[in-house]
Scaffold this motif. Sequence first.
Motif, PDB file in Angstrom:
ATOM      1  N   GLY A 178      40.484  45.128  55.350  1.00  0.00           N
ATOM      2  CA  GLY A 178      39.521  46.200  55.081  1.00  0.00           C
ATOM      3  C   GLY A 178      39.972  47.100  53.958  1.00  0.00           C
ATOM      4  N   PHE A 179      41.290  47.309  53.901  1.00  0.00           N
ATOM      5  CA  PHE A 179      41.822  48.172  52.838  1.00  0.00           C
ATOM      6  C   PHE A 179      41.570  47.573  51.472  1.00  0.00           C
ATOM      7  CE2 PHE A 179      44.532  51.116  50.778  1.00  0.00           C
ATOM      8  CZ  PHE A 179      45.293  50.406  49.852  1.00  0.00           C
ATOM      9  N   TYR A 180      41.819  46.282  51.342  1.00  0.00           N
ATOM     10  CA  TYR A 180      41.631  45.643  50.035  1.00  0.00           C
ATOM     11  C   TYR A 180      40.159  45.580  49.649  1.00  0.00           C
ATOM     12  CZ  TYR A 180      46.535  44.305  49.959  1.00  0.00           C
ATOM     13  OH  TYR A 180      47.901  44.336  49.921  1.00  0.00           O
ATOM     14  N   VAL A 181      39.294  45.342  50.620  1.00  0.00           N
ATOM     15  CA  VAL A 181      37.855  45.342  50.329  1.00  0.00           C
ATOM     16  C   VAL A 181      37.416  46.716  49.829  1.00  0.00           C
ATOM     17  CG1 VAL A 181      35.560  45.151  51.342  1.00  0.00           C
ATOM     18  CG2 VAL A 181      37.319  43.478  51.932  1.00  0.00           C
ATOM     19  N   SER A 182      37.891  47.754  50.541  1.00  0.00           N
ATOM     20  CA  SER A 182      37.526  49.121  50.146  1.00  0.00           C
ATOM     21  C   SER A 182      38.071  49.444  48.758  1.00  0.00           C
ATOM     22  CB  SER A 182      38.064  50.132  51.163  1.00  0.00           C
ATOM     23  OG  SER A 182      37.533  49.863  52.445  1.00  0.00           O
ATOM     24  N   LEU A 183      39.295  48.959  48.492  1.00  0.00           N
ATOM     25  CA  LEU A 183      39.909  49.233  47.194  1.00  0.00           C
ATOM     26  C   LEU A 183      39.105  48.624  46.057  1.00  0.00           C
ATOM     27  CD1 LEU A 183      42.402  50.416  45.740  1.00  0.00           C
ATOM     28  CD2 LEU A 183      43.508  48.194  46.027  1.00  0.00           C
ATOM     29  N   PHE A 191      34.607  52.785  38.477  1.00  0.00           N
ATOM     30  CA  PHE A 191      34.615  52.366  37.068  1.00  0.00           C
ATOM     31  C   PHE A 191      33.241  52.502  36.439  1.00  0.00           C
ATOM     32  CE2 PHE A 191      36.067  50.075  33.430  1.00  0.00           C
ATOM     33  CZ  PHE A 191      34.994  49.295  33.026  1.00  0.00           C
ATOM     34  N   TRP A 192      32.214  52.010  37.112  1.00  0.00           N
ATOM     35  CA  TRP A 192      30.882  52.061  36.522  1.00  0.00           C
ATOM     36  C   TRP A 192      30.281  53.467  36.585  1.00  0.00           C
ATOM     37  CZ3 TRP A 192      29.283  48.776  33.229  1.00  0.00           C
ATOM     38  CH2 TRP A 192      29.733  47.439  33.275  1.00  0.00           C
ATOM     39  N   SER A 193      30.759  54.262  37.535  1.00  0.00           N
ATOM     40  CA  SER A 193      30.260  55.642  37.592  1.00  0.00           C
ATOM     41  C   SER A 193      30.709  56.433  36.366  1.00  0.00           C
ATOM     42  CB  SER A 193      30.760  56.338  38.863  1.00  0.00           C
ATOM     43  OG  SER A 193      30.223  55.704  40.001  1.00  0.00           O
ATOM     44  N   VAL A 194      31.951  56.178  35.948  1.00  0.00           N
ATOM     45  CA  VAL A 194      32.496  56.921  34.808  1.00  0.00           C
ATOM     46  C   VAL A 194      32.183  56.220  33.493  1.00  0.00           C
ATOM     47  CG1 VAL A 194      34.610  57.795  33.740  1.00  0.00           C
ATOM     48  CG2 VAL A 194      34.325  57.900  36.213  1.00  0.00           C
TER      49      VAL A 194
END
Length: 220
Positions: A178-183, A191-194
């Motif tokens: 789950g951690f890697y998916v969230s990451l 990235f796309w937000s900025v």
Amino acid sequence: MSPEVEDNIILGLVQLTWKGIQIEFGENLHHLRSIDISCNNLSGDIPESVTSLLKLISLNLSRNSFTGVLPNKFGQLEMLESLDLSRNQISGSIPPSFSSLHYLSVLDLSYNNLSGRIPLSTQLQSFNASQFSGNLGLCGQPLTPECPGDAPTEGPAVPNGSGSDKTKQDDDGLISFGFYVSLVLGFIIGFWSVCGTLVLKTSWRYAYFRFFDDIKARIM
């Protein structure tokens, strides 16, 4: 065979045909190889003295009215290959000494009043359950899986902490996934937000680079 029985002492003369040879037994009855007195009206206990016939290979006392219990020293008859005590009224348990009858290839104890656990041995557990049927109080392999009152079979002992460690490892595996998916999702969204905004809005792009130029100028 027609010996007289008095006070458990076998008297008289016995004539027996064994493998085509007629043999007479007087005082040397302990050399008998086979006894078959089935299908008679014999009653009473099975004489303890029968267990002293150490050369006995076959014993058939079936379809009589024998009562009492089985002699405890049956295991002395180590050469016994065939034993049929079926359809009598024998009670009590099967003596533990039956485990010593390693050469038994034929056994029938069915339809008596036997009870208790069938002794454990390589031979006894190899027979079909029908050889023990008709004894309502009898239990154990091969007749039943276990006897009443037996504790349930427990699995192998688990070392202390190993179960909890395994659970912890499993939990760690789920958390790591789950951690890697969230990451990954966070990186893509961030990235796309900025960067997407800087690419699409020229004014924001100029402001972004001007901000870093001002920081650079202050440091210098």
